[in-house]
Design a protein around this motif. Structure first.
Motif, PDB file in Angstrom:
ATOM      1  N   VAL A 198       0.855  -1.179   0.000  1.00 18.31           N
ATOM      2  CA  VAL A 198       0.000   0.000   0.000  1.00 18.31           C
ATOM      3  C   VAL A 198       0.894   1.233   0.000  1.00 18.31           C
ATOM      4  CG1 VAL A 198      -1.752   1.296   1.284  1.00 18.31           C
ATOM      5  CG2 VAL A 198      -1.823  -1.219   1.243  1.00 18.31           C
ATOM      6  N   ALA A 199       0.560   2.209  -0.841  1.00 21.25           N
ATOM      7  CA  ALA A 199       1.342   3.446  -0.934  1.00 21.25           C
ATOM      8  C   ALA A 199       0.476   4.613  -0.504  1.00 21.25           C
ATOM      9  CB  ALA A 199       1.842   3.653  -2.368  1.00 21.25           C
ATOM     10  N   TRP A 200       0.923   5.353   0.512  1.00 16.27           N
ATOM     11  CA  TRP A 200       0.221   6.544   0.992  1.00 16.27           C
ATOM     12  C   TRP A 200       0.810   7.762   0.287  1.00 16.27           C
ATOM     13  CZ3 TRP A 200      -3.676   6.849   4.820  1.00 16.27           C
ATOM     14  CH2 TRP A 200      -4.015   5.642   5.419  1.00 16.27           C
ATOM     15  N   VAL A 201       0.025   8.402  -0.566  1.00 19.87           N
ATOM     16  CA  VAL A 201       0.516   9.585  -1.277  1.00 19.87           C
ATOM     17  C   VAL A 201       0.236  10.867  -0.502  1.00 19.87           C
ATOM     18  CG1 VAL A 201       0.370   8.499  -3.541  1.00 19.87           C
ATOM     19  CG2 VAL A 201      -1.613   9.742  -2.646  1.00 19.87           C
ATOM     20  N   SER A 202      -0.632  10.797   0.494  1.00 22.93           N
ATOM     21  CA  SER A 202      -0.902  11.916   1.391  1.00 22.93           C
ATOM     22  C   SER A 202      -1.395  11.328   2.706  1.00 22.93           C
ATOM     23  CB  SER A 202      -1.957  12.863   0.790  1.00 22.93           C
ATOM     24  OG  SER A 202      -3.270  12.372   1.006  1.00 22.93           O
ATOM     25  N   PRO A 203      -1.561  12.147   3.753  1.00 23.05           N
ATOM     26  CA  PRO A 203      -2.063  11.595   5.017  1.00 23.05           C
ATOM     27  C   PRO A 203      -3.463  11.006   4.912  1.00 23.05           C
ATOM     28  CG  PRO A 203      -1.004  13.692   5.397  1.00 23.05           C
ATOM     29  CD  PRO A 203      -1.113  13.541   3.914  1.00 23.05           C
ATOM     30  N   THR A 204      -4.213  11.342   3.872  1.00 24.82           N
ATOM     31  CA  THR A 204      -5.590  10.861   3.761  1.00 24.82           C
ATOM     32  C   THR A 204      -5.865  10.115   2.456  1.00 24.82           C
ATOM     33  OG1 THR A 204      -6.254  13.019   2.876  1.00 24.82           O
ATOM     34  CG2 THR A 204      -6.519  12.673   5.247  1.00 24.82           C
ATOM     35  N   THR A 205      -4.857   9.825   1.654  1.00 19.49           N
ATOM     36  CA  THR A 205      -5.058   9.132   0.389  1.00 19.49           C
ATOM     37  C   THR A 205      -4.033   8.021   0.247  1.00 19.49           C
ATOM     38  OG1 THR A 205      -5.829  11.189  -0.634  1.00 19.49           O
ATOM     39  CG2 THR A 205      -5.272   9.386  -2.112  1.00 19.49           C
ATOM     40  N   TYR A 206      -4.523   6.821  -0.058  1.00 22.08           N
ATOM     41  CA  TYR A 206      -3.609   5.696  -0.224  1.00 22.08           C
ATOM     42  C   TYR A 206      -4.066   4.817  -1.379  1.00 22.08           C
ATOM     43  CZ  TYR A 206      -7.091   3.350   2.835  1.00 22.08           C
ATOM     44  OH  TYR A 206      -8.249   2.860   3.400  1.00 22.08           O
ATOM     45  N   VAL A 207      -3.123   4.071  -1.931  1.00 25.76           N
ATOM     46  CA  VAL A 207      -3.342   3.281  -3.144  1.00 25.76           C
ATOM     47  C   VAL A 207      -2.903   1.845  -2.882  1.00 25.76           C
ATOM     48  CG1 VAL A 207      -2.734   3.019  -5.588  1.00 25.76           C
ATOM     49  CG2 VAL A 207      -2.942   5.310  -4.586  1.00 25.76           C
ATOM     50  N   ALA A 208      -3.704   0.892  -3.367  1.00 24.27           N
ATOM     51  CA  ALA A 208      -3.373  -0.524  -3.219  1.00 24.27           C
ATOM     52  C   ALA A 208      -3.633  -1.247  -4.529  1.00 24.27           C
ATOM     53  CB  ALA A 208      -4.201  -1.159  -2.099  1.00 24.27           C
ATOM     54  N   GLY A 209      -2.837  -2.282  -4.785  1.00 26.86           N
ATOM     55  CA  GLY A 209      -3.106  -3.162  -5.916  1.00 26.86           C
ATOM     56  C   GLY A 209      -4.145  -4.192  -5.517  1.00 26.86           C
ATOM     57  N   VAL A 210      -5.247  -4.256  -6.267  1.00 24.43           N
ATOM     58  CA  VAL A 210      -6.377  -5.123  -5.907  1.00 24.43           C
ATOM     59  C   VAL A 210      -6.642  -6.084  -7.060  1.00 24.43           C
ATOM     60  CG1 VAL A 210      -8.800  -5.225  -5.244  1.00 24.43           C
ATOM     61  CG2 VAL A 210      -7.375  -3.322  -4.452  1.00 24.43           C
ATOM     62  N   GLY A 211      -6.526  -7.354  -6.784  1.00 22.65           N
ATOM     63  CA  GLY A 211      -6.817  -8.386  -7.774  1.00 22.65           C
ATOM     64  C   GLY A 211      -6.937  -9.733  -7.099  1.00 22.65           C
ATOM     65  N   GLN A 212      -7.600 -10.668  -7.778  1.00 23.63           N
ATOM     66  CA  GLN A 212      -7.801 -12.003  -7.233  1.00 23.63           C
ATOM     67  C   GLN A 212      -7.046 -13.013  -8.080  1.00 23.63           C
ATOM     68  OE1 GLN A 212     -11.885 -13.180  -6.776  1.00 23.63           O
ATOM     69  NE2 GLN A 212     -11.432 -14.564  -5.087  1.00 23.63           N
ATOM     70  N   GLN A 213      -6.659 -14.110  -7.462  1.00 17.92           N
ATOM     71  CA  GLN A 213      -5.804 -15.094  -8.105  1.00 17.92           C
ATOM     72  C   GLN A 213      -6.314 -15.502  -9.487  1.00 17.92           C
ATOM     73  OE1 GLN A 213      -5.075 -18.492  -5.641  1.00 17.92           O
ATOM     74  NE2 GLN A 213      -4.085 -19.671  -7.253  1.00 17.92           N
ATOM     75  N   ASP A 214      -7.624 -15.715  -9.631  1.00 21.82           N
ATOM     76  CA  ASP A 214      -8.162 -16.197 -10.905  1.00 21.82           C
ATOM     77  C   ASP A 214      -8.116 -15.149 -12.001  1.00 21.82           C
ATOM     78  OD1 ASP A 214      -8.646 -18.650  -9.831  1.00 21.82           O
ATOM     79  OD2 ASP A 214     -10.772 -18.297  -9.428  1.00 21.82           O
ATOM     80  N   THR A 215      -7.970 -13.869 -11.648  1.00 22.04           N
ATOM     81  CA  THR A 215      -7.936 -12.813 -12.667  1.00 22.04           C
ATOM     82  C   THR A 215      -6.518 -12.344 -12.974  1.00 22.04           C
ATOM     83  OG1 THR A 215      -8.112 -10.973 -11.087  1.00 22.04           O
ATOM     84  CG2 THR A 215     -10.166 -12.009 -11.834  1.00 22.04           C
ATOM     85  N   LEU A 216      -5.542 -12.731 -12.155  1.00 20.00           N
ATOM     86  CA  LEU A 216      -4.166 -12.288 -12.368  1.00 20.00           C
ATOM     87  C   LEU A 216      -3.617 -12.873 -13.666  1.00 20.00           C
ATOM     88  CD1 LEU A 216      -2.788 -12.686  -8.723  1.00 20.00           C
ATOM     89  CD2 LEU A 216      -3.729 -10.649  -9.799  1.00 20.00           C
ATOM     90  N   PRO A 217      -2.767 -12.131 -14.412  1.00 18.47           N
ATOM     91  CA  PRO A 217      -2.041 -10.917 -14.013  1.00 18.47           C
ATOM     92  C   PRO A 217      -2.818  -9.611 -14.164  1.00 18.47           C
ATOM     93  CG  PRO A 217      -1.353 -11.537 -16.194  1.00 18.47           C
ATOM     94  CD  PRO A 217      -2.319 -12.611 -15.742  1.00 18.47           C
TER      95      PRO A 217
END
Length: 334
Positions: A198-217
């Protein structure tokens, strides 16, 4: 500022132009590094020879280096963060991290031996994180210097995914038993099989990579707003261009300014892994993803598979007591 330590040098790596050496030190196996706000101090997770364990060092503002914690039983100390506890959001800065012991399961809970730790006044102290049976703390992330903290949880069973992103909410939950060493109240944010963190770009905004095994890559980068998670997320990018950050090619999703995250491309990561397997150079360019447009730009900074990476973020005051600003962004339910 993008920082890279290759095991002997700490570098300031611009997205274009030549890297600059900031510090030269004896050769060590640097696993992870983290920066306090404005880069006033650093934390280093360093592996012991032969995989026997690790040492967590703190590079202090006055230039001193101290060993915060040492483990010689194979334990790794990962994802260090400099934050203020949610129950003491205006208090002193504290260092937290996750201790990953051996792969053996805890016989009491049948979970991996993973625990959150903090540096107390005299010595490291365990942090109580109540989770369900079969779950364990996996990775911490935060905007440095604030009480905004996320925890990636590892599940023994991958239902619906192996990992889950939680966000600490003791700041507003009013949990009476919580403290700097008891984090009791959590919000569930996302289920995922993407290990990039998870990457926090500000104190109130963060970004995560979201995916499930069957849909990867194929997976998505999703932006979340602190206190607005009930509105869902803002999908920034969906596709298969980005790497998954697995044990073969391990890199962290990094913030770079308030509107950009850095990741590694899937094709470049595969080529780097293949080159490394044959003894060749391991290099892949960092990609800059614009959170406003979803556009991806190839930078002039190269991930090289060695050492550790982090970013230095400015000290920013957390908006204590303010009503979360949930408008103005295209929020959609997952």
């Amino acid at each position: 500022m993008l920082l890279h330590d290759d095991g002997t040098h700490l570098w300031d790596v611009p997205l274009s132009g030549r890297p600059r050496v900031l510090w030269t030190h004896p050769r060590v196996d640097v696993y992870q590094i983290a920066a306090a706000p404005d880069g006033i101090e650093l934390a280093y997770s360093v592996g012991l020879p032969g995989g026997r364990g690790s040492v967590l060092y703190e590079l202090m503002p006055d230039g001193r280096i101290r060993a915060v914690a040492t483990a010689s039983d194979g334990t790794s100390m990962v994802s260090p963060v400099f934050v203020r506890p949610p129950t003491d959001p205006t208090g002193p800065l504290r260092l937290y991290w996750v201790a990953r012991a051996s792969t053996a399961l805890d016989p009491a809970t049948q979970t991996p031996r993973l625990s959150v730790m903090t540096l107390g006044p005299r010595a490291p102290e365990p942090v109580v994180v109540p989770l369900r049976w079969g779950e364990a703390p996996f990775e911490l992330s935060a905007y440095p210097g604030t009480p905004a903290i996320a925890l990636m949880v590892f599940r023994r069973d991958n239902i619906p995914t192996r990992l889950e992103v939680l966000r600490e909410d003791d700041l507003y939950a009013g949990a009476r038993e919580s403290s700097p060493t008891v984090w009791g109240y959590w919000q569930s944010v996302a289920n995922t099989d993407v290990e990039a963190g998870v990457a926090w770009v500000s104190p109130t905004t963060y970004v995560a990579g979201v995916g499930q095994q069957d849909t990867l890559p194929v997976y998505s980068l999703k932006e979340f707003r602190y206190g607005c998670e009930f509105f869902g997320s803002h999908p920034v990018y969906t596709g298969s261009r980005l790497d998954l950050s697995t044990s073969d090619v391990l890199w962290p999703l990094l913030p770079f300014g308030s509107h950009t995250v850095l990741a590694i491309g899937r094709a470049a990561a595969a080529a780097a892994a293949a080159s490394g397997a044959t003894g060749g150079p391991v290099r892949a360019p960092w990609l800059a993803i614009d959170l406003r447009t979803g556009s991806i730009r190839v930078t002039g900074a190269d991930w090289d598979g060695n050492g550790a990476w982090t970013t230095v973020q400015p000290a920013v005051r957390f908006p204590l007591g303010a009503t979360p600003e949930c408008g103005g962004v295209r929020w959609t339910y997952p």
